[in-house]
Design an enzyme around this catalytic site. Sequence first.
Site, PDB file in Angstrom:
ATOM      1  N   ASP A 169      35.254  43.294  51.046  1.00 18.93           N
ATOM      2  CA  ASP A 169      36.689  43.557  51.080  1.00 18.93           C
ATOM      3  C   ASP A 169      37.010  44.978  50.649  1.00 18.93           C
ATOM      4  O   ASP A 169      36.139  45.807  50.492  1.00 18.93           O
ATOM      5  CB  ASP A 169      37.499  42.505  50.323  1.00 18.93           C
ATOM      6  CG  ASP A 169      36.844  42.125  49.019  1.00 18.93           C
ATOM      7  OD1 ASP A 169      36.366  43.055  48.349  1.00 18.93           O
ATOM      8  OD2 ASP A 169      36.797  40.925  48.691  1.00 18.93           O
ATOM      9  N   LYS A 182      42.539  43.315  53.211  1.00 23.15           N
ATOM     10  CA  LYS A 182      43.767  43.736  53.882  1.00 23.15           C
ATOM     11  C   LYS A 182      43.548  45.088  54.546  1.00 23.15           C
ATOM     12  O   LYS A 182      42.799  45.903  54.069  1.00 23.15           O
ATOM     13  CB  LYS A 182      44.880  43.916  52.845  1.00 23.15           C
ATOM     14  CG  LYS A 182      45.520  42.627  52.446  1.00 23.15           C
ATOM     15  CD  LYS A 182      46.684  42.903  51.508  1.00 23.15           C
ATOM     16  CE  LYS A 182      46.713  41.845  50.435  1.00 23.15           C
ATOM     17  NZ  LYS A 182      47.071  42.292  49.121  1.00 23.15           N
ATOM     18  N   MET A 196      45.623  43.917  38.458  1.00 17.87           N
ATOM     19  CA  MET A 196      46.587  43.431  39.457  1.00 17.87           C
ATOM     20  C   MET A 196      48.006  43.402  38.886  1.00 17.87           C
ATOM     21  O   MET A 196      48.797  42.525  39.226  1.00 17.87           O
ATOM     22  CB  MET A 196      46.225  42.000  39.918  1.00 17.87           C
ATOM     23  CG  MET A 196      44.829  41.874  40.451  1.00 17.87           C
ATOM     24  SD  MET A 196      44.413  40.160  40.868  1.00 17.87           S
ATOM     25  CE  MET A 196      44.164  39.445  39.253  1.00 17.87           C
TER      26      MET A 196
HETATM   27  N1  SAH Z   1      36.592  41.611  40.307  1.00 18.97           N
HETATM   28  C1  SAH Z   1      37.302  42.840  40.114  1.00 18.97           C
HETATM   29  C2  SAH Z   1      38.774  42.640  39.939  1.00 18.97           C
HETATM   30  C3  SAH Z   1      39.446  42.050  41.151  1.00 18.97           C
HETATM   31  S1  SAH Z   1      41.178  41.921  40.955  1.00 18.97           S
HETATM   32  C4  SAH Z   1      36.673  43.594  38.937  1.00 18.97           C
HETATM   33  O1  SAH Z   1      35.879  43.029  38.186  1.00 18.97           O
HETATM   34  O2  SAH Z   1      36.952  44.794  38.794  1.00 18.97           O
HETATM   35  C5  SAH Z   1      41.723  43.411  41.690  1.00 18.97           C
HETATM   36  C6  SAH Z   1      42.286  44.336  40.639  1.00 18.97           C
HETATM   37  O3  SAH Z   1      41.232  45.023  39.989  1.00 18.97           O
HETATM   38  C7  SAH Z   1      43.173  45.428  41.178  1.00 18.97           C
HETATM   39  O4  SAH Z   1      44.488  44.984  41.397  1.00 18.97           O
HETATM   40  C8  SAH Z   1      43.109  46.435  40.063  1.00 18.97           C
HETATM   41  O5  SAH Z   1      43.929  46.053  38.996  1.00 18.97           O
HETATM   42  C9  SAH Z   1      41.679  46.299  39.606  1.00 18.97           C
HETATM   43  N2  SAH Z   1      40.786  47.296  40.208  1.00 18.97           N
HETATM   44  C10 SAH Z   1      39.659  47.074  40.896  1.00 18.97           C
HETATM   45  N3  SAH Z   1      39.061  48.242  41.249  1.00 18.97           N
HETATM   46  C11 SAH Z   1      39.834  49.208  40.742  1.00 18.97           C
HETATM   47  C12 SAH Z   1      39.758  50.632  40.743  1.00 18.97           C
HETATM   48  N4  SAH Z   1      38.751  51.287  41.338  1.00 18.97           N
HETATM   49  N5  SAH Z   1      40.720  51.331  40.108  1.00 18.97           N
HETATM   50  C13 SAH Z   1      41.743  50.706  39.498  1.00 18.97           C
HETATM   51  N6  SAH Z   1      41.866  49.372  39.479  1.00 18.97           N
HETATM   52  C14 SAH Z   1      40.931  48.628  40.077  1.00 18.97           C
END
Ligand code: SAH
Length: 509
Positions: A36, A58, A173
Amino acid sequence: MKKSIVYLVGAGPGDPGLITIKGLECIKKADVIVYDRLASPRLLTYARPEAELIYVGKSPDRHAMKQHEINQLLVEKAKEGKVVTRLKGGDPFVFGRGGEEAEVLVENGIHYEVVPGITSAVAVPAYAGVPVTHRDATSDFAVITGNEDPAKENSKIYWDKIATGIGTLVFLMGMSNLSKICEKLIQYGRSPSTPVALVRWGTRPEQQTLVGTLQDITEKAKEAEFKNPAVIIVGEVVKLREKLAWFENKKLFGKRVLVTRSREQASVLSQRIEELGGEAYEFPTIQIAEPDTYAPLDAAIDALSSYKWVVFTSVNGVKYFFNRLKKLGKDVRELHGTNICAIGPKTREALESYGLIVDYVPSEYRAEKIIAGLSGRLEPGDRVLLPRADIARKILPQALKEMGAVVDEITAYKTIMGAGDAQQVIEMLTRKELHVLTFTSSSTVRNFVQLLGAANLKELLKDVIVASIGPITSTTARELGIEVTVEAEEYTIDGLVDAVLKAVAERQG
Ligand code: SAH
């Protein structure tokens, strides 16, 4: 038959270097990769050429695939007997719905494994210079979903407890609920002056950071039009950023650089770019392959003792020459009476790795210099062997002949068109996600233009820095309508990197 399996793999937060070794192995061996938006596209370049890549995130022209459709897809592909790698941003079990995917796999009797990843909740603050814990600030941190409407009754989040009970709060998020999150924390007793940092697209060239307090961050975010994906960091640790910010201070921070060399040769350049804080995107426009026939090389190897000099002009030339030597049941001892010339330091290193001492390396890495350097050491009638690429330039053999040498130009390998994903490159250029293009030879330019086949190339490259390794490459680029922004002064990879740094600094004023 291979056993089917689904790997739920954490791709890390965005910097492709932040995947685990095990995660990378799962990409390399997958028949199918389901990924994704938060997984770095660069990671997909490690997939097998025949792997099926399925995007389920998306995008502007498509709806995201629904979670139950993704679950179904994983089950289906596994039931076809495939090795499926499900690549998820960050860690698969941190708000990634990885738990749900795993449940469905178990219910369907499908063998699966989890490969944890580096979560954005910790890595993104780190890349913004914020340690989530620090002895002087706090001993605990919590990761909280910002997706849940804080106004909701029966909330699963204990706002009253987390507001003051935990030092550092990291919300994922949460951007669309930012104002409500801040209000809730203040309502339950957290000081309005508590520092807050928002970090968007953390660990990637697009990383942006905005700092404020619980009281004013919502207003600031509105003004800056700060959007997802971002993490919200609340707590005293945010202040440490002033002292500890590091990633954003690197010379190539914010730059994604296209590397067009062959896969075998790309890594040196990619590594240099990443050391400087840039992100390298490898798009090999060239592949190195065996020559159509080995007959001329075999004949030359048979007659090695008749040559006064063997001149190697590339690392590939060295590699293919010695591979063939070995195939014929011979080794370096065949070269005992022959002088060896390497056109540059990398070629010299390659020769040295076979235990050879190189007799001559020109001070500048051009055919013209070699000729000047060899002039005192070549007698008319001396035989010179040039094992090299099918498309190598003629200037060196010609000049050697003018010096009276008898030159055998032999094809040791050939270069063919690369097979990278040109569509992906066009999309990145369109979205302005590629900031620098590097060309290390005329054929990289020619093949780049041909692979992209884009009628609007000029438009696509409008704001892009184009860096060329030397005048010959630059001329080819200009002939093909590509404007060269900067040319290396020393015609080596280090020289090219210096040129990129110069152009980037100039643009930043
Ligand atoms: N499994 C992921 C989180 C998924 S939820 C993890 O462990 O990082 C998706 C959210 O993760 C986004 O809305 C944002 O808040 C955060 N996120 C993921 N990658 C990011 C990035 N490179 N920079 C900032 N926020 C990030």
